[in-house]
Design a protein around this motif. Structure first.
Motif, PDB file in Angstrom:
ATOM      1  N   LEU B  97       0.808  -1.222   0.000  1.00 42.77           N
ATOM      2  CA  LEU B  97       0.000   0.000   0.000  1.00 42.77           C
ATOM      3  C   LEU B  97       0.838   1.267   0.000  1.00 42.77           C
ATOM      4  CD1 LEU B  97      -2.913  -0.870   2.435  1.00 42.77           C
ATOM      5  CD2 LEU B  97      -2.860  -0.987  -0.037  1.00 42.77           C
ATOM      6  N   ALA B  98       1.913   1.271   0.797  1.00 43.33           N
ATOM      7  CA  ALA B  98       2.624   2.535   0.985  1.00 43.33           C
ATOM      8  C   ALA B  98       3.872   2.661   0.126  1.00 43.33           C
ATOM      9  CB  ALA B  98       2.975   2.710   2.458  1.00 43.33           C
ATOM     10  N   PRO B 101       3.731   2.119  -4.540  1.00 45.35           N
ATOM     11  CA  PRO B 101       3.451   3.234  -5.461  1.00 45.35           C
ATOM     12  C   PRO B 101       4.640   4.169  -5.630  1.00 45.35           C
ATOM     13  CG  PRO B 101       1.702   3.001  -3.836  1.00 45.35           C
ATOM     14  CD  PRO B 101       2.793   2.100  -3.421  1.00 45.35           C
ATOM     15  N   LEU B 102       5.624   4.075  -4.734  1.00 41.48           N
ATOM     16  CA  LEU B 102       6.742   5.014  -4.755  1.00 41.48           C
ATOM     17  C   LEU B 102       8.013   4.376  -5.297  1.00 41.48           C
ATOM     18  CD1 LEU B 102       6.110   6.588  -1.271  1.00 41.48           C
ATOM     19  CD2 LEU B 102       5.916   7.764  -3.440  1.00 41.48           C
ATOM     20  N   THR B 113       7.543   8.792   3.616  1.00 40.42           N
ATOM     21  CA  THR B 113       6.405   7.867   3.694  1.00 40.42           C
ATOM     22  C   THR B 113       6.612   6.870   4.825  1.00 40.42           C
ATOM     23  OG1 THR B 113       6.333   8.031   1.313  1.00 40.42           O
ATOM     24  CG2 THR B 113       4.945   6.373   2.313  1.00 40.42           C
TER      25      THR B 113
END
Lengths: 409, 313
Positions: B97-98, B101-102, B113
């Protein structure tokens, strides 16, 4: 100079017009906002302009606060023999004196200003020391070193002497071996708890203030109990003067050759180096300047009514708070940092009924912003660079590109 | 001599814990090149997960487990495995989830994050409906018998089991990383992600696997921590963050990205802290650790077992 004059007028209006009309509690909130602005903007200079990630900003805050506190706490006792505030109208809290007889700026205010400068300089010196590792360390390594620095400051403050206030102790207790001179009953002394090496038992010993060397006295800053009793000079006026100067300095820095070098390091360190920018020197300078303003803000913080300056001030939770402001506002945006400082300080008030959700909301906001707006809300731009304002200005008749107030790239 | 032996025992115990936690930091750093700040919170979840499960089991079996009448041995093993599975799932979810995406974002963004995830886990765990904001104690899962006495130093079951579990897990990890196909894939991704993916290594799966693995070791760390200290601080307690930071320092000192380095670094930091406390000032423990971090980074940035990297343009 015009922006500084505006800042001066704004600060005076805050103190003399706004404060008497909004009540004590909102006034404290406005004061906290001002300090938060100074902190966020000062951190922007390192994290935003230079792209170095400092996570020990609270360390500078605490060091500046303690240094400034020492100046006013001990200075006040040396000069006036007490620890009351000797300020004027602008520093707010005249105790039982008729306001009409008060000067605008009292003697105490000059001491306070000197203390702020000392706090800033001491913090700047530490900023130099912390900046030095940036010679060799990049990115997250530097982040962890600065975090470690903040922790070291915290522990060191806890190690300082907890004895603050000298007490009057009977002569026999202080000098058991000396005969008591006639007429002398008590001696102003510090009380120390020591452990007797022979019996392994704790006992209290007294040391006369006149026997304690100055450098030793200066380590009496409350230790793990916190530094209490600092005269409370901080007022809305001083807070917003400092905030204005910090913002002004940040803008001028961003415009200067110096600041351009900072920005070039952020954009591409290797390319900047190739273009002849002495990256090490500028990185260290960024830390020094940023630490100076954080130290001054720390001085303000230390002299605020109702604030307990303690070792926890240097802890990483405080650093995280400042980082959150800078990241939310946009890494490199001064106006963004200001707005975020206001929001982050006011938010706990808005969420007062559900305080346990405050940090959860911050955390989610951080994650979502990093995923969806990786450069923060305003990115590296200022708020007046946004398209909506450009459109307004164009409609106002001024030439695009010659618009006033655009003091950012 | 007694002081020395006692300190050595403490150093081994805390050092092996640091090493277990440091492994999670170092594996993630080796592959994704960022400090997973949320790792210490996975440790906390491991400790609290063990607590909640063992309390539940205790109530379920209708017994009270104290140091005199501890739980049967299989309960401890069960709790450990459950905590590891739970934290593995948490680690997997966090990564998906965190962090996923990065994947292409600048490293600092990922770092921020990670701070966000850490704050989120800390403060969510403190909600009354979850673990609450007070420290609680875990029931005794092991007898506190003295097995051997050397001088005045007692070696208890707890010491042996703690150190034994940590060492066993590290041996297992060593085998996994250096002698299995997945381990080879992990090392390949760590070496060069793009090339590895061109060679047909399923990069995303490897990264997920790494997170699960690191989180499971963190859970074991949290479990052993709770066995050792019994009292478990609330999830946002700063002592947890400090524990995580010290484990990270251990990873850096040993040479970040290097599995064996994390073990060496953990023991080094544990010894430094414990001997510093025993022979100088115990209140300065954090200063020794962070001081040595700064010194190591300045003079040997690669760490004890690491090698210096040269930045290529």
């Amino acid at each position: 100079m015009l922006p500084l004059l505006i800042g001066l007028v704004f600060a005076a209006v805050m103190q003399l017009v706004v404060k008497p009309n909004i009540g004590d509690y909102p006034a404290k909130l406005v004061l906290d906002i001002g300090i938060a602005i100074s902190l966020a903007v000062s951190l922007t200079m390192v994290n935003g302009f230079t792209g170095q990630f400092s996570m020990g900003h609270a360390g500078f805050l605490a060091v500046g606060g303690y240094a400034a506190g020492i100046v006013t706490y001990y200075g006040s006792q040396r000069i006036w023999g007490d620890r009351a505030t000797h300020g004027g109208i602008l520093s707010g809290r005249p105790l039982a004196i008729d306001p009409a007889t008060l000067p605008l700026v009292g003697h105490g205010d000059w001491l306070f200003l000197a203390a702020l400068v000392v706090g800033g300089l001491v913090a700047a010196l530490l900023g130099f020391l912390v900046g030095l590792p940036s010679l060799r360390l990049k990115g997250d390594y530097l982040a962890i070193v600065t975090l470690g620095f903040g922790e070291i400051v915290r522990v060191m403050i806890q190690q300082t002497n907890a004895t603050l206030k000298p007490q009057d102790i009977a002569w026999e207790e202080v000098y058991p071996a000396l005969p008591r001179p006639a007429g002398v009953e008590a001696v102003a002394s510090y009380a120390f708890d020591v452990i007797d090496p022979a019996t392994k038992l704790g006992r209290t010993v007294y040391q006369a203030v006149s026997d304690t060397p100055a450098w030793d006295v200066l380590t009496h800053v409350g230790g793990s109990l916190g530094f209490t009793g600092i005269p409370k000079y901080t007022s809305l006026f001083w807070v917003y003067i400092v905030a204005s100067i910090t913002i002004f300095a940040a803008f001028r820095l961003k415009q200067s050759t110096f600041g351009r070098a900072f920005l070039s390091i952020r954009e591409d360190e290797v390319a900047a180096e190739a273009m002849g920018v002495n990256t090490t020197r500028y990185k260290v300078w960024a830390f020094v300047i940023s630490a100076f303003f954080a130290g001054v803000a720390g001085g303000l913080f230390a002299h605020t009514l109702g604030v307990g300056l303690s070792a926890e001030t240097a802890g990483f939770l405080k650093s995280f708070d400042i980082i959150i402001m800078v990241v939310l506002g946009g890494l490199g945006s001064i106006s963004g940092a200001v707005i975020a400082a206001v929001v982050v300080t006011v938010l706990p008030e808005a969420l007062r009924d559900i305080p346990q959700y405050r940090l959860i909301i911050y955390a989610l906001a951080l994650i979502l912003i990093m995923i969806f707006r990786p450069k923060g809300l305003l990115g590296t731009h200022e708020i007046w660079d946004r398209a909506v304002w450009k459109r307004v200005r164009r409609r106002g008749g001024s030439e695009p590109g010659k618009a006033k107030g655009g003091s950012s790239p | 001599m007694d002081t020395f032996l006692q300190t050595l025992k403490d150093a081994l115990a805390i050092g092996s814990l640091y090493a277990l936690i440091a492994l999670g930091y170092t594996m993630v750093y080796g592959i994704l090149k960022f400090i997973n700040f949320a790792h210490s919170d996975v440790v906390v979840l491991g400790a609290w997960g063990s607590l909640v499960l063992s309390r539940w089991l205790e109530a379920r079996t209708g017994s009270t487990w104290t140091t005199d009448t501890p739980a049967p041995a299989y309960i401890g093993l069960l709790v450990l495995l459950a905590a590891m599975v739970f934290c593995g799932l948490v680690g997997f979810t966090i990564e998906r989830l965190a962090y996923k995406p990065l994947r292409k974002a600048p490293r600092l963004n990922v770092l921020i994050t990670a701070i966000g995830v850490s704050l989120f886990l800390q403060n969510t765990g403190q909600l009354e409906s979850l673990f609450g904001n007070r420290p609680r104690s875990i029931p005794a899962l092991l007898p506190d018998q003295t097995l051997v006495s050397i001088g005045r130093v007692n070696v208890t079951t707890l010491d042996v089991v703690g150190l034994g579990t940590a060492v066993a897990l590290m041996v297992l990890l060593e085998w996994l990383v250096f002698h299995t196909k997945m381990g080879r894939a992990m090392r390949a991704v760590s070496h060069n992600t793009t090339t590895a993916s061109l060679m047909g290594v399923p990069v995303n799966r490897v990264i997920s696997f790494t997170f699960v693995l690191g989180s499971m070791l963190a859970a074991a760390g949290g479990f052993l921590w709770s066995l050792k200290y019994q009292q478990i601080g609330q999830t946002a307690d700063t002592s947890w963050t400090l524990l995580g930071l010290k484990a990270f320092v251990a990873a850096v000192v040993g040479g970040i990205g290097n599995v064996r380095g994390a073990m060496v670094g953990g023991l080094a930091i544990g010894s430094l802290e414990m001997f510093g406390c025993a022979y100088y000032k115990s209140s300065m423990a954090d200063v020794y650790v962070f001081g040595v971090l700064i010194v190591v980074l300045l003079f040997r940035p690669g760490g004890i077992l690491g090698k210096a990297t040269i930045e290529k343009v």
